[in-house]
Scaffold this motif. Structure first.
Motif, mmCIF file in Angstrom:
data_model
loop_
_atom_site.group_PDB
_atom_site.id
_atom_site.type_symbol
_atom_site.label_atom_id
_atom_site.label_comp_id
_atom_site.label_asym_id
_atom_site.label_seq_id
_atom_site.Cartn_x
_atom_site.Cartn_y
_atom_site.Cartn_z
ATOM 1 N N ALA A 49 0.844 -1.192 0.000
ATOM 2 C CA ALA A 49 0.000 0.000 0.000
ATOM 3 C C ALA A 49 0.878 1.240 0.000
ATOM 4 O O ALA A 49 1.975 1.248 0.565
ATOM 5 N N ASP A 50 0.406 2.292 -0.635
ATOM 6 C CA ASP A 50 1.116 3.571 -0.614
ATOM 7 C C ASP A 50 0.867 4.269 0.714
ATOM 8 O O ASP A 50 -0.156 4.034 1.372
ATOM 9 N N GLU A 53 -2.726 5.406 2.195
ATOM 10 C CA GLU A 53 -3.803 4.541 1.703
ATOM 11 C C GLU A 53 -4.529 3.875 2.869
ATOM 12 O O GLU A 53 -3.909 3.378 3.804
#
Length: 62
Positions: A49-50, A53
């Motif tokens: 995940a960034d 996020e």
């Protein structure tokens, strides 16, 4: 030994993202936000995940 890792289908998990925090708690899950890249691997897509996020995870150890 040879093994293969595959992503899970997304459909069974989409309802969790529409739940409130209270509803998530009732099913043993919680919402949180990734604070850095590489810290939160998605078990459905198999991608990290960034930062920033929103994620849903189990509150019990796996």
């Amino acid at each position: 030994m040879t093994y293969r890792i595959e992503a899970l289908p997304l459909e069974p998990f989409t309802a969790y993202f529409a739940m409130t925090d209270a509803e998530l708690a009732e099913v043993g899950a919680r919402r949180w936000v990734a604070d850095a890249p590489g810290r939160a691997p998605c078990r459905v897509s198999l991608q990290d995940a960034d930062a920033g996020e929103a994620l849903v995870s189990s509150t019990t150890p796996t």
